[in-house]
Design a protein around this motif. Sequence first.
Motif, PDB file in Angstrom:
ATOM      1  N   PHE A 213       0.820  -1.100   0.050  1.00  0.00           N
ATOM      2  CA  PHE A 213      -0.070   0.141  -0.016  1.00  0.00           C
ATOM      3  C   PHE A 213       0.970   1.220  -0.061  1.00  0.00           C
ATOM      4  O   PHE A 213       0.521   2.198  -0.616  1.00  0.00           O
ATOM      5  N   ALA A 214       1.910   1.353   0.765  1.00  0.00           N
ATOM      6  CA  ALA A 214       2.972   2.422   0.781  1.00  0.00           C
ATOM      7  C   ALA A 214       3.301   2.545  -0.624  1.00  0.00           C
ATOM      8  O   ALA A 214       3.399   3.871  -1.054  1.00  0.00           O
ATOM      9  N   ARG A 215       3.932   1.632  -1.318  1.00  0.00           N
ATOM     10  CA  ARG A 215       4.325   1.625  -2.921  1.00  0.00           C
ATOM     11  C   ARG A 215       3.258   2.352  -3.403  1.00  0.00           C
ATOM     12  O   ARG A 215       3.493   3.327  -4.345  1.00  0.00           O
ATOM     13  N   ASP A 216       1.748   1.903  -3.393  1.00  0.00           N
ATOM     14  CA  ASP A 216       0.942   2.469  -4.251  1.00  0.00           C
ATOM     15  C   ASP A 216       0.681   3.971  -3.736  1.00  0.00           C
ATOM     16  O   ASP A 216       0.187   4.900  -4.616  1.00  0.00           O
ATOM     17  N   CYS A 217       1.032   4.550  -2.576  1.00  0.00           N
ATOM     18  CA  CYS A 217       1.014   5.896  -2.109  1.00  0.00           C
ATOM     19  C   CYS A 217       2.117   6.575  -2.702  1.00  0.00           C
ATOM     20  O   CYS A 217       2.104   7.846  -2.402  1.00  0.00           O
ATOM     21  N   GLY A 218       3.213   6.026  -3.222  1.00  0.00           N
ATOM     22  CA  GLY A 218       4.308   6.705  -3.677  1.00  0.00           C
ATOM     23  C   GLY A 218       5.611   6.221  -3.486  1.00  0.00           C
ATOM     24  O   GLY A 218       6.600   7.144  -3.805  1.00  0.00           O
ATOM     25  N   ALA A 219       5.702   5.491  -2.429  1.00  0.00           N
ATOM     26  CA  ALA A 219       7.032   4.981  -1.867  1.00  0.00           C
ATOM     27  C   ALA A 219       7.875   4.446  -2.903  1.00  0.00           C
ATOM     28  O   ALA A 219       7.473   3.723  -3.564  1.00  0.00           O
ATOM     29  N   VAL A 220       9.209   4.787  -2.988  1.00  0.00           N
ATOM     30  CA  VAL A 220      10.013   4.445  -4.008  1.00  0.00           C
ATOM     31  C   VAL A 220      10.882   3.253  -3.585  1.00  0.00           C
ATOM     32  O   VAL A 220      11.585   2.707  -4.538  1.00  0.00           O
ATOM     33  N   ALA A 221      10.797   3.131  -2.266  1.00  0.00           N
ATOM     34  CA  ALA A 221      11.570   1.719  -1.877  1.00  0.00           C
ATOM     35  C   ALA A 221      10.749   1.427  -0.348  1.00  0.00           C
ATOM     36  O   ALA A 221      10.027   2.430   0.094  1.00  0.00           O
ATOM     37  N   THR A 222      10.735   0.101  -0.284  1.00  0.00           N
ATOM     38  CA  THR A 222      10.233  -0.226   1.107  1.00  0.00           C
ATOM     39  C   THR A 222      11.313  -1.250   2.068  1.00  0.00           C
ATOM     40  O   THR A 222      12.116  -1.721   1.236  1.00  0.00           O
ATOM     41  N   VAL A 223      11.283  -1.306   3.166  1.00  0.00           N
ATOM     42  CA  VAL A 223      11.921  -2.147   4.129  1.00  0.00           C
ATOM     43  C   VAL A 223      11.105  -2.814   5.181  1.00  0.00           C
ATOM     44  O   VAL A 223      10.183  -2.195   5.876  1.00  0.00           O
ATOM     45  N   ASN A 224      10.915  -4.271   5.035  1.00  0.00           N
ATOM     46  CA  ASN A 224      10.034  -4.953   5.982  1.00  0.00           C
ATOM     47  C   ASN A 224      11.089  -5.089   7.137  1.00  0.00           C
ATOM     48  O   ASN A 224      12.027  -5.783   7.274  1.00  0.00           O
ATOM     49  N   ALA A 225      10.504  -4.484   8.195  1.00  0.00           N
ATOM     50  CA  ALA A 225      11.419  -4.420   9.614  1.00  0.00           C
ATOM     51  C   ALA A 225      11.573  -5.832  10.059  1.00  0.00           C
ATOM     52  O   ALA A 225      12.389  -5.993  11.009  1.00  0.00           O
ATOM     53  N   SER A 226      10.680  -6.636   9.903  1.00  0.00           N
ATOM     54  CA  SER A 226      10.586  -7.894  10.399  1.00  0.00           C
ATOM     55  C   SER A 226      11.546  -8.887  10.013  1.00  0.00           C
ATOM     56  O   SER A 226      12.047  -9.796  10.501  1.00  0.00           O
ATOM     57  N   GLY A 227      11.922  -8.571   8.715  1.00  0.00           N
ATOM     58  CA  GLY A 227      12.998  -9.517   8.137  1.00  0.00           C
ATOM     59  C   GLY A 227      14.546  -8.787   7.872  1.00  0.00           C
ATOM     60  O   GLY A 227      15.361  -9.453   7.579  1.00  0.00           O
ATOM     61  N   ALA A 228      14.396  -7.408   8.175  1.00  0.00           N
ATOM     62  CA  ALA A 228      15.819  -6.856   8.182  1.00  0.00           C
ATOM     63  C   ALA A 228      16.429  -6.791   9.360  1.00  0.00           C
ATOM     64  O   ALA A 228      16.358  -6.852  10.523  1.00  0.00           O
ATOM     65  N   ALA A 229      17.782  -7.137   9.148  1.00  0.00           N
ATOM     66  CA  ALA A 229      18.883  -7.358  10.188  1.00  0.00           C
ATOM     67  C   ALA A 229      19.159  -6.130  11.111  1.00  0.00           C
ATOM     68  O   ALA A 229      19.131  -6.163  12.111  1.00  0.00           O
ATOM     69  N   ASP A 230      19.064  -5.091  10.106  1.00  0.00           N
ATOM     70  CA  ASP A 230      19.341  -3.679  10.727  1.00  0.00           C
ATOM     71  C   ASP A 230      18.497  -2.557  10.057  1.00  0.00           C
ATOM     72  O   ASP A 230      19.063  -2.628   8.982  1.00  0.00           O
ATOM     73  N   VAL A 231      17.558  -2.161  10.392  1.00  0.00           N
ATOM     74  CA  VAL A 231      16.583  -1.261   9.637  1.00  0.00           C
ATOM     75  C   VAL A 231      17.305   0.036   9.248  1.00  0.00           C
ATOM     76  O   VAL A 231      17.402   0.491   8.182  1.00  0.00           O
ATOM     77  N   ALA A 232      17.953   0.493   9.998  1.00  0.00           N
ATOM     78  CA  ALA A 232      18.947   1.753   9.818  1.00  0.00           C
ATOM     79  C   ALA A 232      19.970   1.623   8.728  1.00  0.00           C
ATOM     80  O   ALA A 232      19.822   2.335   7.766  1.00  0.00           O
ATOM     81  N   GLU A 233      20.632   0.431   8.808  1.00  0.00           N
ATOM     82  CA  GLU A 233      21.509   0.222   8.168  1.00  0.00           C
ATOM     83  C   GLU A 233      20.843  -0.317   6.488  1.00  0.00           C
ATOM     84  O   GLU A 233      21.430   0.283   5.405  1.00  0.00           O
ATOM     85  N   ALA A 234      19.831  -0.501   6.412  1.00  0.00           N
ATOM     86  CA  ALA A 234      18.913  -0.893   5.256  1.00  0.00           C
ATOM     87  C   ALA A 234      18.647   0.514   4.415  1.00  0.00           C
ATOM     88  O   ALA A 234      18.692   0.559   3.536  1.00  0.00           O
ATOM     89  N   VAL A 235      18.186   1.370   5.498  1.00  0.00           N
ATOM     90  CA  VAL A 235      17.701   2.890   5.232  1.00  0.00           C
ATOM     91  C   VAL A 235      19.125   3.555   4.290  1.00  0.00           C
ATOM     92  O   VAL A 235      19.116   4.157   3.346  1.00  0.00           O
ATOM     93  N   ARG A 236      20.064   3.296   5.136  1.00  0.00           N
ATOM     94  CA  ARG A 236      21.557   3.917   4.707  1.00  0.00           C
ATOM     95  C   ARG A 236      21.861   3.296   3.440  1.00  0.00           C
ATOM     96  O   ARG A 236      22.299   4.080   2.724  1.00  0.00           O
ATOM     97  N   GLU A 237      21.793   2.009   3.291  1.00  0.00           N
ATOM     98  CA  GLU A 237      22.209   1.339   1.904  1.00  0.00           C
ATOM     99  C   GLU A 237      21.176   2.013   0.942  1.00  0.00           C
ATOM    100  O   GLU A 237      21.771   2.416  -0.490  1.00  0.00           O
ATOM    101  N   ILE A 238      19.957   1.974   0.901  1.00  0.00           N
ATOM    102  CA  ILE A 238      19.060   2.509  -0.218  1.00  0.00           C
ATOM    103  C   ILE A 238      19.373   3.979  -0.556  1.00  0.00           C
ATOM    104  O   ILE A 238      19.333   4.374  -1.829  1.00  0.00           O
ATOM    105  N   THR A 239      19.485   4.742   0.536  1.00  0.00           N
ATOM    106  CA  THR A 239      19.840   6.422   0.276  1.00  0.00           C
ATOM    107  C   THR A 239      21.181   6.610   0.056  1.00  0.00           C
ATOM    108  O   THR A 239      21.539   7.520  -0.008  1.00  0.00           O
ATOM    109  N   LYS A 240      22.047   5.773   0.076  1.00  0.00           N
ATOM    110  CA  LYS A 240      23.482   5.866  -0.022  1.00  0.00           C
ATOM    111  C   LYS A 240      24.057   6.962   0.976  1.00  0.00           C
ATOM    112  O   LYS A 240      24.581   8.008   0.616  1.00  0.00           O
TER     113      LYS A 240
END
Length: 347
Positions: free
Chosen positions: A204-231
């Motif tokens: 639904f977030a992608r339908d609302c315009g999100a260009v990327a998503t992170v599933n926090a239940s499966g990510a080892a480190d949410v903050a690191e996942a965001v840093r990787e997406i955003t460089k």
Amino acid sequence: MKAMFYEAFEQAPEIRTLPDPTPTEDGVVIAVGASGLCRSDWHGWMGHDPDIRLPHVPGHELAGRIVATGRGVMRFKVGDRVTVPFVSGCGHCGECHSGNQQVCPNQFQPGFTHWGSFAEYVAIDYADTNLVHLPDTIDDATAASLGCRFATSFRAVADQARTRPGEWIAVHGCGGVGLSAIMIATALGANAIGIDISEEKLAFARDCGAVATVNASGAADVAEAVREITKGGAHVSIDALGHPVTCFNSIKNLRRRGRHVQVGLMLGEHATPQIPMAQVIGHELEIYGSHGMQAWRYDAMLSMLSAGKIAPQKLIGRRVSLEEAVPVLMALDKAEATGISVITRFS
């Protein structure tokens, strides 16, 4: 009037017939056309809000038509379609005079300081300061959805965070607040990342315009996942849920000199979250709160809605009756539903 009513916290509300409200000298009475169900209402029912005095009628996201006015009301009349910010100012203090009614020390909050809009009628004080005229092109359910989540997100993204085109914005929690923030950020030209534990909500977030998503239940480190997406980290990050984990991650995933905005309420056992203060200092991060939006600021939001740049009606998941809203309210902490629920039938 029929209203949702409770006499004790954490006990199932009932639908009761209660006396119709009357307007104060500077207030109005509104026949409620629609009222949104919000997690803040659940916090109130749980007893987390010290402003609530029992017995109580909840509800703070509303739209409807004025049916009575006090003698001192100048800008509104019987028959006008209106909505109101969930935080309303007194109109007389220094904060109100500076245009910051959302932090008025004498604020009026339907559903918290006073009986609210889970009822056929609701009384609103300080009408000239706080009411917002509604254009006929916006239906009651859409207008009600603006009152808390969408307006609060608008101020958080546009005003508090000062989000600019091309910036990365991470949104932690894809409920009503988070989806609103994603939609608004996208309309402002930013690149939104939706973060949640539900794949359905992330879709639904992608339908609302999100260009990327992170599933926090499966990510080892949410903050690191965001840093990787955003460089390098997000320029702006929003905690749209209000939980120690999402608050921490929202600050942790910022790039240097980034801006965190806390929108999700931190109440009860979550009131004092841990934050990475060394990073706040060393990276010169900015931390803001966002608490509603002033009535005078609604014009910008309504203009974007009329122009088709934002579509808050897309976030409405269910339209329910007053009776059906009782179990919905009691389950709002579980955050299982996609989109928001709005009461549209009261009798």
